[in-house]
Design an enzyme around this catalytic site. Structure first.
Site, mmCIF file in Angstrom:
data_model
loop_
_atom_site.group_PDB
_atom_site.id
_atom_site.type_symbol
_atom_site.label_atom_id
_atom_site.label_comp_id
_atom_site.label_asym_id
_atom_site.label_seq_id
_atom_site.Cartn_x
_atom_site.Cartn_y
_atom_site.Cartn_z
ATOM 1 N N GLN A 314 36.977 36.461 30.856
ATOM 2 C CA GLN A 314 37.323 37.742 31.468
ATOM 3 C C GLN A 314 38.690 37.670 32.146
ATOM 4 O O GLN A 314 39.490 38.609 32.061
ATOM 5 C CB GLN A 314 36.253 38.133 32.494
ATOM 6 C CG GLN A 314 36.604 39.309 33.386
ATOM 7 C CD GLN A 314 36.824 40.599 32.612
ATOM 8 O OE1 GLN A 314 36.232 40.801 31.556
ATOM 9 N NE2 GLN A 314 37.676 41.478 33.134
ATOM 10 N N GLU A 315 38.974 36.557 32.784
ATOM 11 C CA GLU A 315 40.210 36.428 33.551
ATOM 12 C C GLU A 315 41.432 36.183 32.661
ATOM 13 O O GLU A 315 42.500 36.743 32.908
ATOM 14 C CB GLU A 315 40.071 35.280 34.558
ATOM 15 C CG GLU A 315 39.127 35.587 35.709
ATOM 16 C CD GLU A 315 39.701 36.634 36.650
ATOM 17 O OE1 GLU A 315 40.195 36.264 37.728
ATOM 18 O OE2 GLU A 315 39.661 37.839 36.309
#
Length: 461
Positions: A314-315
């Site tokens: 996600q990051e």
């Protein structure tokens, strides 16, 4: 009127049903002995099926799932021990109720007229819609007549078979094959891999499964929403049925049923197709390279390596050199200040970044009040990972002031976007925050984690 049969059976549907009923009566005479009720034995015996929407074994090795949590609470409320048995197919599940060797079938089952005649149905606790699911790489079938010639598979003995029979009365060219399977997921995987063209699945099951099978789409719905219920033998004592009604009534009144629904299904909004395809594709290219680093972080912190990998995807999409305009950098996108506090000297070093991010999540979880249970505790820590603990505490205080539960992720996540609205600024100790982004991160990580749980094995050093 003569009713045509499915591909699997050449005899007509009514004759097949009568024959099955006669066979069941013959087998009942020499079958296993029915068990006594839980009031006599102190044990509630439940049959279910393994699936993401019903019952499964968690990464920690413990049984979990929406149906499991429900039956656990029902047994506990009545002072009974619980024995849950996962069966291999719906045929076996119904057989266990037919021969009285289980008290309850709790497996995401819909109420149908046929089941109402044959079994004692518990109260409605949710609703689903039956959907025809096909590969979406080409034009999806829009009308029932478009299904002619399609290779359609459906779980044998499921309510989906009944739905297709009714549809076939109006569209005689419709054909399908019945498959003895645990549930819809097996057949969805066959459609994804091209072994069949379409199948039928409940809306909740497919909403979860579509994160694993990005090539699938909803072609059409079969009728109106149907209630989910538990099934019990027809001769179930009235006292047990009444206990079940009282249990679900109390669960709904207390709000606990909604909390359980949020725990298991609150994050299953659709990701962009590119996100689903991206993690599935990068899993076999990038993740294999960094898997040992995530596993090393698991050994140090106790956090499941797949959870940490989901957060990293996600990051940064597993890019160790990722850098944002705001100055956060690396695989886990740490700020300079956070990296200094965690002892991370080089944020672009994959191992340092992963270890630092894992320690940070652990620190955030430990900083929350001990009364907040899992998994809510983890989802709140993820929100704090994005916007800081101070802003999360603002969100929790605002949640409480609005008459909601500050310890429940279901309530807190609904309030997070309000941190960016001017109408609430005077109620925030730490001022403006992009709470919507924090919610987005937490919910996406939950979905990515589900995907990795399905495809990646647990790490046991």
């Amino acid at each position: 009127m003569k009713y045509p049969g499915s591909q699997k059976h050449g005899i007509s549907y009514p004759l097949r049903s009568i024959g099955a009923a006669l066979l069941a009566l013959l087998l009942a005479a020499c079958g296993p002995k029915p068990i006594e009720g839980p009031e006599q034995t102190g044990i509630l015996v439940v049959v279910t099926r393994s699936s993401p929407s019903t019952y499964y074994i968690s990464p920690s090795g413990q049984p979990t799932g929406f149906e499991y949590d429900l039956v656990s609470r029902f047994a506990e409320a009545n002072g009974w021990r619980l024995r849950v048995e996962a069966v291999a197919s719906l045929d076996e599940l119904f057989e266990r109720i037919d021969n009285g060797t289980a008290h309850v079938a709790a497996a995401g089952l819909t109420a149908t007229p046929a089941r109402d005649l044959k079994y004692t149905l518990g109260p409605k606790y949710a609703e689903v819609t039956e959907q025809i699911i096909c590969r979406s790489e080409k034009d999806l079938p829009k009308r029932p007549k478009d299904l002619a010639g399609k290779r359609i598979e459906v779980v044998a003995n499921s309510s989906h078979v009944d739905a297709l029979w009714w549809l076939r009365l109006r569209h005689p060219s419709l054909k399908w094959s019945e498959v003895s399977a645990n549930g819809e997921d097996e057949l969805l995987e066959r459609v994804q891999s091209g072994l069949s063209d379409c199948t039928v699945a409940d809306s909740t099951a497919f909403t979860i499964a579509r994160h694993f099978y990005p090539d699938l789409g909803v072609a059409m719905e079969l009728g109106k929403p149907r209630p989910l219920v538990w099934l019990m033998p027809k001769n179930t004592p009235l006292a047990l049925s009444k206990k079940l009604e009282e249990f679900f009534a109390a669960l709904k009144k207390s709000g606990e049923l909604k909390q359980l629904q949020e725990r298991y299904f609150g994050h299953i909004q659709r990701l962009e197709e590119a996100d689903v395809r991206g993690i599935l594709e990068r899993r076999t290219s990038l993740l294999v390279r960094y898997r040992p680093l995530f596993q090393q972080a698991q050994m140090e912190t106790g956090l499941d390596w797949r959870f940490l990998a989901a957060l990293a995807y996600q990051e940064s999409h597993w890019d160790p050199n990722a850098t944002s305009p705001t100055g956060v950098r690396g695989m886990m996108m740490l700020t300079g200040e956070t990296a200094d506090r965690l002892g991370v000297k080089n944020r672009l070093d994959p191992l340092e970044s992963i270890l630092g991010g894992a320690r940070y999540v652990l620190t955030l979880k430990e900083g929350l009040p001990v009364r907040i249970p899992e998994p809510d505790r983890t989802w709140m820590a993820l929100a704090a990972y994005n916007m800081g603990m101070a802003h999360l505490e603002d969100a929790r205080r605002l949640t409480a002031s609005l008459g909601k539960n500050p310890d429940a992720w279901k309530d807190v996540k609904d309030v997070l976007p309000l941190l960016a609205q001017s109408a609430y600024q005077d109620k925030l100790k730490f001022g403006f925050a992009r709470g919507g982004e924090a919610r987005y991160l937490a919910e996406n990580v939950r979905i990515y984690y589900d995907i990795l749980l399905k495809y990646e094995p647990a790490y046991q050093p």
